[in-house]
Design a protein around this motif. Structure first.
Motif, PDB file in Angstrom:
ATOM      1  N   UNK A  56     -11.766  20.262 -16.023  1.00  0.00           N
ATOM      2  CA  UNK A  56     -11.715  18.809 -16.200  1.00  0.00           C
ATOM      3  C   UNK A  56     -10.731  18.202 -15.186  1.00  0.00           C
ATOM      4  N   UNK A  57      -9.566  18.817 -15.036  1.00  0.00           N
ATOM      5  CA  UNK A  57      -8.580  18.315 -14.063  1.00  0.00           C
ATOM      6  C   UNK A  57      -9.134  18.392 -12.640  1.00  0.00           C
ATOM      7  N   UNK A  58      -9.802  19.492 -12.322  1.00  0.00           N
ATOM      8  CA  UNK A  58     -10.386  19.635 -10.984  1.00  0.00           C
ATOM      9  C   UNK A  58     -11.512  18.626 -10.757  1.00  0.00           C
ATOM     10  N   UNK A  59     -12.229  18.297 -11.805  1.00  0.00           N
ATOM     11  CA  UNK A  59     -13.265  17.269 -11.754  1.00  0.00           C
ATOM     12  C   UNK A  59     -12.641  15.924 -11.356  1.00  0.00           C
ATOM     13  N   UNK A  60     -11.516  15.600 -11.966  1.00  0.00           N
ATOM     14  CA  UNK A  60     -10.813  14.355 -11.637  1.00  0.00           C
ATOM     15  C   UNK A  60     -10.294  14.414 -10.205  1.00  0.00           C
ATOM     16  N   UNK A  61      -9.697  15.551  -9.822  1.00  0.00           N
ATOM     17  CA  UNK A  61      -9.201  15.695  -8.444  1.00  0.00           C
ATOM     18  C   UNK A  61     -10.333  15.472  -7.447  1.00  0.00           C
ATOM     19  N   UNK A  66     -12.979  12.327  -3.310  1.00  0.00           N
ATOM     20  CA  UNK A  66     -14.211  11.698  -2.848  1.00  0.00           C
ATOM     21  C   UNK A  66     -13.982  10.220  -2.546  1.00  0.00           C
ATOM     22  N   UNK A  67     -13.223   9.558  -3.396  1.00  0.00           N
ATOM     23  CA  UNK A  67     -12.918   8.143  -3.166  1.00  0.00           C
ATOM     24  C   UNK A  67     -12.099   7.978  -1.888  1.00  0.00           C
ATOM     25  N   UNK A  87      -6.702   1.426  -6.955  1.00  0.00           N
ATOM     26  CA  UNK A  87      -7.520   0.996  -8.085  1.00  0.00           C
ATOM     27  C   UNK A  87      -8.157   2.205  -8.777  1.00  0.00           C
ATOM     28  N   UNK A  88      -8.693   3.125  -7.989  1.00  0.00           N
ATOM     29  CA  UNK A  88      -9.313   4.321  -8.547  1.00  0.00           C
ATOM     30  C   UNK A  88      -8.290   5.192  -9.260  1.00  0.00           C
ATOM     31  N   UNK A  89      -7.160   5.416  -8.620  1.00  0.00           N
ATOM     32  CA  UNK A  89      -6.123   6.253  -9.229  1.00  0.00           C
ATOM     33  C   UNK A  89      -5.624   5.622 -10.524  1.00  0.00           C
ATOM     34  N   UNK A  90      -5.442   4.314 -10.522  1.00  0.00           N
ATOM     35  CA  UNK A  90      -4.945   3.660 -11.734  1.00  0.00           C
ATOM     36  C   UNK A  90      -5.971   3.706 -12.864  1.00  0.00           C
ATOM     37  N   UNK A  91      -7.257   3.756 -12.520  1.00  0.00           N
ATOM     38  CA  UNK A  91      -8.285   3.899 -13.564  1.00  0.00           C
ATOM     39  C   UNK A  91      -8.099   5.210 -14.326  1.00  0.00           C
ATOM     40  N   UNK A 113       1.124  22.493 -12.909  1.00  0.00           N
ATOM     41  CA  UNK A 113       1.549  22.762 -11.527  1.00  0.00           C
ATOM     42  C   UNK A 113       0.419  22.445 -10.547  1.00  0.00           C
ATOM     43  N   UNK A 114      -0.801  22.752 -10.919  1.00  0.00           N
ATOM     44  CA  UNK A 114      -1.949  22.422 -10.068  1.00  0.00           C
ATOM     45  C   UNK A 114      -2.081  20.907  -9.908  1.00  0.00           C
ATOM     46  N   UNK A 115      -1.851  20.197 -10.998  1.00  0.00           N
ATOM     47  CA  UNK A 115      -1.928  18.741 -10.952  1.00  0.00           C
ATOM     48  C   UNK A 115      -0.831  18.175 -10.053  1.00  0.00           C
ATOM     49  N   UNK A 116       0.355  18.693 -10.176  1.00  0.00           N
ATOM     50  CA  UNK A 116       1.464  18.251  -9.327  1.00  0.00           C
ATOM     51  C   UNK A 116       1.196  18.572  -7.864  1.00  0.00           C
ATOM     52  N   UNK A 117       0.655  19.732  -7.617  1.00  0.00           N
ATOM     53  CA  UNK A 117       0.312  20.128  -6.248  1.00  0.00           C
ATOM     54  C   UNK A 117      -0.732  19.181  -5.669  1.00  0.00           C
TER      55      UNK A 117
END
Length: 152
Positions: A56-61, A66-67, A87-91, A113-117
């Motif tokens: 799920x996190x990788x899906x968001x990344x 892509x944006x 705008x995309x990040x804040x969504x 840690x992956x999210x922070x990276x």
């Protein structure tokens, strides 16, 4: 429904569920009921809850990347690029309460840690946009864009 669209549906709804209830309360059982899909089908793609949360996190990344790519190739104005990306990040970020992020950090520190990276990896992209804005006279010359990119 083909496998790719089924996986995407699981990840989209999984993200909605995680942001709504947090990773602690997130269950594959509740997700399967919401999707009207068997748990077996979800586990076919994501063998563990941890694997699903990571996916799920990788899906968001992937969506955020892509944006970045789309905006940076389709728009030449760095100010417009910056605002579209923010705008995309804040969504995504705006839908996730801070205490939900704390749960992720506590329960899944390796995913955190992956999210922070990933977050830190976006710094160079912001720098390109901000420096371009400065070069085009859209931002003050006395601003250190490396530092500003870190802030974003």
């Amino acid at each position: 429904m083909n496998q790719d669209s089924q996986k995407a549906q699981i990840l989209e709804q999984g993200f909605e569920s995680v942001t709504r209830s947090g990773v602690r309360a997130f269950t594959v059982d509740a997700l399967s009921k919401h999707l009207a899909m068997s748990k077996k089908t979800i586990y076919k793609y994501f063998p563990t809850k941890k694997n699903l949360i990571r996916s799920i996190m990788h899906f968001v990344f992937s969506h955020i990347n892509s944006v970045f790519e789309t905006v940076m190739t389709e728009d030449t104005n760095p100010a417009v690029q910056f605002f579209k990306i923010m705008e995309t990040i804040s969504k995504f970020a705006g839908r996730t309460p801070v205490h939900r992020l704390a749960e992720l950090k506590l329960l899944y520190p390796d995913i955190w840690k992956e999210m922070e990276s990933f977050r830190l990896g976006q710094e160079d992209k912001f720098y390109v946009i901000l420096k371009d804005a400065q070069d085009k006279g859209l931002a003050r010359d006395d601003i250190n864009m490396k530092v500003t990119a870190k802030m974003y």
